[in-house]
Design a protein around this motif. Sequence first.
Motif, PDB file in Angstrom:
ATOM      1  N   ASN A 254       0.812  -1.223   0.000  1.00 43.04           N
ATOM      2  CA  ASN A 254       0.000   0.000   0.000  1.00 43.04           C
ATOM      3  C   ASN A 254       0.844   1.270   0.000  1.00 43.04           C
ATOM      4  OD1 ASN A 254       0.780   0.175   2.655  1.00 43.04           O
ATOM      5  ND2 ASN A 254      -1.192  -0.382   3.516  1.00 43.04           N
ATOM      6  N   ASN A 256       2.650   4.433  -2.512  1.00 40.82           N
ATOM      7  CA  ASN A 256       2.074   5.332  -3.521  1.00 40.82           C
ATOM      8  C   ASN A 256       1.915   4.648  -4.875  1.00 40.82           C
ATOM      9  OD1 ASN A 256       1.689   7.510  -1.855  1.00 40.82           O
ATOM     10  ND2 ASN A 256       3.658   8.465  -2.314  1.00 40.82           N
ATOM     11  N   ARG A 298       0.003  -5.394   4.706  1.00 44.27           N
ATOM     12  CA  ARG A 298       0.238  -6.511   5.648  1.00 44.27           C
ATOM     13  C   ARG A 298       0.244  -6.019   7.092  1.00 44.27           C
ATOM     14  NH1 ARG A 298       6.546  -8.115   4.413  1.00 44.27           N
ATOM     15  NH2 ARG A 298       7.343  -5.987   4.231  1.00 44.27           N
ATOM     16  N   ARG A 299       0.476  -4.712   7.267  1.00 48.93           N
ATOM     17  CA  ARG A 299       0.436  -4.175   8.634  1.00 48.93           C
ATOM     18  C   ARG A 299      -0.826  -3.323   8.803  1.00 48.93           C
ATOM     19  NH1 ARG A 299       5.802  -1.343   9.977  1.00 48.93           N
ATOM     20  NH2 ARG A 299       5.956  -0.729   7.787  1.00 48.93           N
ATOM     21  N   GLY A 449      11.637   8.036  -1.537  1.00 51.72           N
ATOM     22  CA  GLY A 449      11.576   9.486  -1.732  1.00 51.72           C
ATOM     23  C   GLY A 449      10.812   9.873  -2.983  1.00 51.72           C
TER      24      GLY A 449
HETATM   25  P1  NAP Z   1       6.862   1.566  -0.792  1.00 56.58           P
HETATM   26  O1  NAP Z   1       6.361   2.915  -0.436  1.00 56.58           O
HETATM   27  O2  NAP Z   1       8.130   1.092  -0.178  1.00 56.58           O
HETATM   28  O3  NAP Z   1       5.675   0.528  -0.444  1.00 56.58           O
HETATM   29  C1  NAP Z   1       5.871  -0.854  -0.538  1.00 56.58           C
HETATM   30  C2  NAP Z   1       4.670  -1.566   0.068  1.00 56.58           C
HETATM   31  O4  NAP Z   1       4.823  -2.961  -0.140  1.00 56.58           O
HETATM   32  C3  NAP Z   1       4.520  -1.376   1.571  1.00 56.58           C
HETATM   33  O5  NAP Z   1       3.154  -1.294   1.876  1.00 56.58           O
HETATM   34  C4  NAP Z   1       5.114  -2.664   2.122  1.00 56.58           C
HETATM   35  O6  NAP Z   1       4.624  -3.028   3.380  1.00 56.58           O
HETATM   36  C5  NAP Z   1       4.640  -3.651   1.096  1.00 56.58           C
HETATM   37  N1  NAP Z   1       5.400  -4.887   1.072  1.00 56.58           N
HETATM   38  C6  NAP Z   1       6.737  -5.043   0.936  1.00 56.58           C
HETATM   39  N2  NAP Z   1       7.060  -6.345   0.924  1.00 56.58           N
HETATM   40  C7  NAP Z   1       5.890  -7.035   1.070  1.00 56.58           C
HETATM   41  C8  NAP Z   1       5.563  -8.412   1.143  1.00 56.58           C
HETATM   42  N3  NAP Z   1       6.508  -9.348   1.046  1.00 56.58           N
HETATM   43  N4  NAP Z   1       4.265  -8.756   1.303  1.00 56.58           N
HETATM   44  C9  NAP Z   1       3.304  -7.808   1.380  1.00 56.58           C
HETATM   45  N5  NAP Z   1       3.552  -6.476   1.321  1.00 56.58           N
HETATM   46  C10 NAP Z   1       4.831  -6.104   1.161  1.00 56.58           C
HETATM   47  O7  NAP Z   1       7.102   1.411  -2.356  1.00 56.58           O
HETATM   48  P2  NAP Z   1       6.386   1.994  -3.645  1.00 56.58           P
HETATM   49  O8  NAP Z   1       4.933   2.166  -3.471  1.00 56.58           O
HETATM   50  O9  NAP Z   1       6.902   1.129  -4.739  1.00 56.58           O
HETATM   51  O10 NAP Z   1       7.018   3.457  -3.821  1.00 56.58           O
HETATM   52  C11 NAP Z   1       8.433   3.634  -4.052  1.00 56.58           C
HETATM   53  C12 NAP Z   1       8.800   5.110  -3.881  1.00 56.58           C
HETATM   54  O11 NAP Z   1       8.264   5.862  -4.973  1.00 56.58           O
HETATM   55  C13 NAP Z   1       8.238   5.720  -2.614  1.00 56.58           C
HETATM   56  O12 NAP Z   1       9.186   6.633  -2.094  1.00 56.58           O
HETATM   57  C14 NAP Z   1       7.023   6.457  -3.124  1.00 56.58           C
HETATM   58  O13 NAP Z   1       6.601   7.539  -2.299  1.00 56.58           O
HETATM   59  C15 NAP Z   1       7.507   6.945  -4.473  1.00 56.58           C
HETATM   60  N6  NAP Z   1       6.342   7.225  -5.330  1.00 56.58           N
HETATM   61  C16 NAP Z   1       5.726   8.413  -5.175  1.00 56.58           C
HETATM   62  C17 NAP Z   1       4.604   8.699  -5.899  1.00 56.58           C
HETATM   63  C18 NAP Z   1       3.915  10.004  -5.690  1.00 56.58           C
HETATM   64  O14 NAP Z   1       4.370  10.835  -4.937  1.00 56.58           O
HETATM   65  N7  NAP Z   1       2.795  10.206  -6.325  1.00 56.58           N
HETATM   66  C19 NAP Z   1       4.095   7.783  -6.825  1.00 56.58           C
HETATM   67  C20 NAP Z   1       4.746   6.557  -6.959  1.00 56.58           C
HETATM   68  C21 NAP Z   1       5.874   6.299  -6.199  1.00 56.58           C
HETATM   69  P3  NAP Z   1       5.497  -2.770   4.723  1.00 56.58           P
HETATM   70  O15 NAP Z   1       5.370  -1.301   4.978  1.00 56.58           O
HETATM   71  O16 NAP Z   1       4.823  -3.614   5.726  1.00 56.58           O
HETATM   72  O17 NAP Z   1       6.908  -3.186   4.405  1.00 56.58           O
END
Ligand code: NAP
Length: 481
Positions: A254, A256, A298-299, A449
């Motif tokens: 969950n 972005n 998951r949390r 970030g």
């Molecule tokens: P993220 O923010 O690190 O979220 C990853 C999600 O996956 C977390 O909810 C995490 O849960 C979950 N997860 C990880 N391993 C898992 C598993 N084995 N089983 C179930 N759930 C799992 O990554 P992201 O969404 O790919 O974003 C990457 C970066 O890009 C972030 O900095 C984000 O802010 C940025 N971004 C920004 C925007 C925007 O500003 N509009 C848009 C896209 C991306 P846990 O927390 O429990 O580990």
Amino acid sequence: MPHAVTQSCVGDGSCVYACPVNCIQPTPDDPAFELAEMLFIDPSTCVDCGACVEACPVDAIKPERSLEPSELAFLEINAAYHATPRKRPTLAPVPPRLRVRDFGPGTALNVAIVGSGPAAMYAAEELLTIPGAQVTVYERLDRPYGLVRSGVAPDHRRPRRVTRQLDRIRQHRRLTMRLGVEIGRDLTHPQLLERHHAAIYAIGAISDKRLGIPGAELPGVASATEFVGWYNGHPDFADRSFDLSHRRAVVIGNGNVALDVARILAVDPETLVDTEIAPPALEALRRSKVEEVVVIGRRGPEHSSFTLPELIGLSATEGITLAVDPADLPRGTADDDAKLELLRGLSARPRLGRTIHLRYGLTPQRIVGFGEVDGIELTPTFGDGPASTLGAGLVLTAIGYRGVAAPSLPFDEATGTVPNHAGRVLDPGTDAAVPGTYVTGWIKRGPSGFIGTNKRDAQETVRTLVDDHNAGLLRTARAAA
Ligand code: NAP
């Protein structure tokens, strides 16, 4: 009338340096900058001059009178950050200037940058402040700017405007952009270092973390990286197809990215018509039968990875109901956390139209189905409880991006990054610097970030490179000898 920073803040800090009264916080020299979900204007000291509006590369700052109804929440969010007075200087910090040693004629820095996303372009911008420095940007695709084009959702029009800022950097007369050139295929790393004094790799994190549960290989399971690449027309993913013929889709994770893919699956496709969405994706979404997208954390909700600005934006998206089960929210009367407060408000709303359902505390155990996905088996993450199966025709994993090893560069499999110190690539065996080789962006620090976070990161890498040049460790010094 104060100004407010809104949802599309990319956090590059341009507004901070433009503000004459230092009312935009946190500033890039503040440790809080790294973790902030956006920047915040202090309404009590804003002098309404509009300098920040001009400076913002993505038009994220507006005077109160111009805020859309869906943006009014940002007035409160900006003010709330400043509710606790913090000591701060009356003037914003001035970024430290690069001090570059002059080794004489013919030794001006000539640097290769691999990749052309924001991390690459911000590194170029910093290098071009050095008198006479030449920069060549090598991009393997035939279009520049990396995730700004291939990662930012098409309906996020304002963040995409950062391309205007990147265009300005690209137009610098001492910058050469070489599109369609892949390092490792068209040019080797040693060849790159024969042509340039140094190379900065800004190759991002182009793969994704794997869920690693039984059934994850079934047709109908895909990563958000593939889905996002598909709807953004990335050539590596343009020929993918996704089964949108079922009522329910599930997104694991969950952050972005999860909210982006859930929104694109749920939004009225006609609202995407005048965006840069890939035409085949728009056609497929028009035929989509998906009515519900379940986003699995998951949390608990207090650990939702998405940011508050993105949640506000999604909750205001027309035609989508954002739903949360009251039972998933922590018990209590009041929340001092704005995200939880908003989630609590959502839990009371009736469900109409296409729904994005945020679920919490569930761990995926296996994907079920014969020959294709039928659903996903989930168990409660905390405490005992029976497994349940949620039927779905499409499961997208949005559990984080992952860097991929680059030819000739060391790589840390555990973190998916290149071992480095402040951007200087290190040999993991000896901890010695790999001569002339640097990293910036996600391949340096991992996928975290916002777009603008890469600016400070790139500035650090360029400072390291310049330190090495000044210490006579690059070929610039040997050319002078
Ligand atoms: P993220 O923010 O690190 O979220 C990853 C999600 O996956 C977390 O909810 C995490 O849960 C979950 N997860 C990880 N391993 C898992 C598993 N084995 N089983 C179930 N759930 C799992 O990554 P992201 O969404 O790919 O974003 C990457 C970066 O890009 C972030 O900095 C984000 O802010 C940025 N971004 C920004 C925007 C925007 O500003 N509009 C848009 C896209 C991306 P846990 O927390 O429990 O580990």
